[in-house]
Design a protein around this motif. Structure first.
Motif, PDB file in Angstrom:
ATOM      1  N   HIS A 100       0.757  -1.204  -0.070  1.00  0.00           N
ATOM      2  CA  HIS A 100       0.021  -0.186  -0.033  1.00  0.00           C
ATOM      3  C   HIS A 100       0.979   1.224   0.196  1.00  0.00           C
ATOM      4  O   HIS A 100       0.470   2.260  -0.333  1.00  0.00           O
ATOM      5  CB  HIS A 100      -0.943  -0.040   1.387  1.00  0.00           C
ATOM      6  CG  HIS A 100      -1.948  -1.277   1.193  1.00  0.00           C
ATOM      7  ND1 HIS A 100      -2.848  -1.146   0.118  1.00  0.00           N
ATOM      8  CD2 HIS A 100      -1.985  -2.381   2.066  1.00  0.00           C
ATOM      9  CE1 HIS A 100      -3.721  -2.261   0.458  1.00  0.00           C
ATOM     10  NE2 HIS A 100      -3.145  -2.896   1.432  1.00  0.00           N
ATOM     11  N   LEU A 101       1.876   1.292   0.454  1.00  0.00           N
ATOM     12  CA  LEU A 101       2.890   2.337   0.260  1.00  0.00           C
ATOM     13  C   LEU A 101       3.340   2.514  -1.082  1.00  0.00           C
ATOM     14  O   LEU A 101       3.709   3.673  -1.488  1.00  0.00           O
ATOM     15  CB  LEU A 101       4.263   2.172   1.361  1.00  0.00           C
ATOM     16  CG  LEU A 101       4.002   2.152   2.750  1.00  0.00           C
ATOM     17  CD1 LEU A 101       5.382   1.914   3.479  1.00  0.00           C
ATOM     18  CD2 LEU A 101       3.205   3.333   3.442  1.00  0.00           C
ATOM     19  N   PRO A 104      -0.667   3.181  -3.399  1.00  0.00           N
ATOM     20  CA  PRO A 104      -1.555   3.503  -2.587  1.00  0.00           C
ATOM     21  C   PRO A 104      -3.116   3.755  -2.599  1.00  0.00           C
ATOM     22  O   PRO A 104      -3.717   4.178  -1.985  1.00  0.00           O
ATOM     23  CB  PRO A 104      -0.995   4.927  -2.054  1.00  0.00           C
ATOM     24  CG  PRO A 104      -0.271   5.420  -3.010  1.00  0.00           C
ATOM     25  CD  PRO A 104       0.260   4.284  -3.927  1.00  0.00           C
ATOM     26  N   LEU A 107      -5.584   1.854  -0.817  1.00  0.00           N
ATOM     27  CA  LEU A 107      -5.731   2.371   0.599  1.00  0.00           C
ATOM     28  C   LEU A 107      -6.210   3.762   0.668  1.00  0.00           C
ATOM     29  O   LEU A 107      -7.239   4.172   1.255  1.00  0.00           O
ATOM     30  CB  LEU A 107      -4.058   2.656   0.885  1.00  0.00           C
ATOM     31  CG  LEU A 107      -4.222   3.588   2.433  1.00  0.00           C
ATOM     32  CD1 LEU A 107      -4.751   2.568   3.616  1.00  0.00           C
ATOM     33  CD2 LEU A 107      -2.631   3.796   2.587  1.00  0.00           C
ATOM     34  N   ALA A 129       3.530   7.910  -3.497  1.00  0.00           N
ATOM     35  CA  ALA A 129       4.071   6.483  -3.543  1.00  0.00           C
ATOM     36  C   ALA A 129       5.435   6.512  -2.859  1.00  0.00           C
ATOM     37  O   ALA A 129       6.470   7.488  -3.258  1.00  0.00           O
ATOM     38  CB  ALA A 129       3.629   5.760  -4.636  1.00  0.00           C
TER      39      ALA A 129
END
Length: 307
Positions: A100-101, A104, A107, A129
């Motif tokens: 998710h980082l 993203p 998210l 990101a």
């Protein structure tokens, strides 16, 4: 408390990110080492300017931050990680949060469903990101060692499945699994957003923290506390009380909105009974809105009861 030293003399400085212009709601913890500095929790993208100001006040700049340790990827904890990565920082996170980082979008879409698309920018700012090469995942017991400082990761699900705490000697940085407690208060309120609130796992994580025998707890919301046994006992009682309330009340509500209102009213009265200062309630609602925890409780209750 603006700073404290660990058992081996490592200084931890509390940087207030002044979320939504309010003091004492989101902390980023600064730990200097021989080659620069690491921080625990980047805070949201909306507080990047405040983070950079706090660094400048300490004679540092973003490029001096070499390591960013994220408790979990919720926006108030990890939203500025990509910004710091753009200056070269390596970002450390739970394996379940790493994707998710780097990507993203999912998210952010999930957060928008909870907060409303129109509120995303004002609340959380930009979420950049993080390049995959700058993401390092951590399992339980892994150590981040740099420049004479060593921090150990603790796998602590319950608030979220991608949650880590961090242990520096006798100081435990507890993210959200350590609850929300404002400075000067003894009241600890558990944040229970959907979809991953699982109280059974949360209570197990609290035992994992206790097993480390920390002298100090440092939740992201907010600051350093010197009474870990009392703090964790208070948090455990809050989780149990909320689950008991859900068992009794979720099925009675005719709508989600009614459930949210009922839970907010109950939580306010419960917190007052636990010696919450009324003046602290708006801060709790800003950083840990009760209407959102009501949704997490409802989702947990429905899954538990096969609804």
């Amino acid at each position: 408390m603006e700073s404290i030293r660990s058992r081996t003399g490592v200084e931890v400085e509390v940087m207030d990110l002044h979320f939504q212009g309010k003091a004492g709601l989101i902390a980023s913890y600064l730990i200097r080492h021989e080659h620069g500095a690491m921080i625990i929790e980047s805070g949201p993208g909306s507080t990047v300017a405040a983070l950079e100001l706090e660094l400048r006040k300490r004679g540092l700049a973003p490029h001096d931050v070499t390591h960013v340790l994220i408790s979990h990827i919720h926006l108030d904890h990890a939203g500025a990680a990509g910004h710091l990565a753009s200056y070269g920082a390596q970002i450390y996170v739970h394996p379940n949060g790493a994707r998710h980082l780097a990507e993203p979008d999912k998210l952010l879409q999930s957060a928008a469903r909870i907060y409303g698309e129109e509120n995303m920018g004002p609340l959380w700012g930009e979420f950049k990101a993080v390049p995959e090469k700058q993401i390092t995942t951590l399992d339980d017991g892994d150590e981040i060692a740099v420049g004479g400082v060593g921090v150990i990761a603790l796998d602590t699900p319950g608030h979220a499945e991608h949650h880590l705490c961090y242990l520096l000697d006798d100081i435990c940085f507890t993210g959200d699994v350590g609850g929300v407690r404002l400075q000067g208060s003894s009241t600890v309120i558990p944040p229970m957003p959907p979809p991953e609130f699982i109280p059974e796992r949360w209570l197990k994580s609290l035992r994992h923290i206790e097993d480390q025998q920390p002298e100090y707890l440092a939740p992201t919301h907010y600051g350093i506390f010197l009474d870990p046994a009392e703090h964790l006992a208070e948090l455990r009682e809050g989780i149990d009380a909320a689950v008991s309330w859900a068992d009794s009340e979720v099925s009675k509500a005719d709508s989600v909105e009614e459930l949210q209102e009922n839970y907010s009213n109950w939580l306010y009265e419960w917190a007052l009974e636990r010696n919450l200062d009324k003046r602290d309630w708006p801060g709790h609602e800003l950083i840990n809105p009760s209407w959102m925890s009501a949704l997490g409780l409802r989702r947990y209750w429905k899954k538990k009861n096969g609804k």
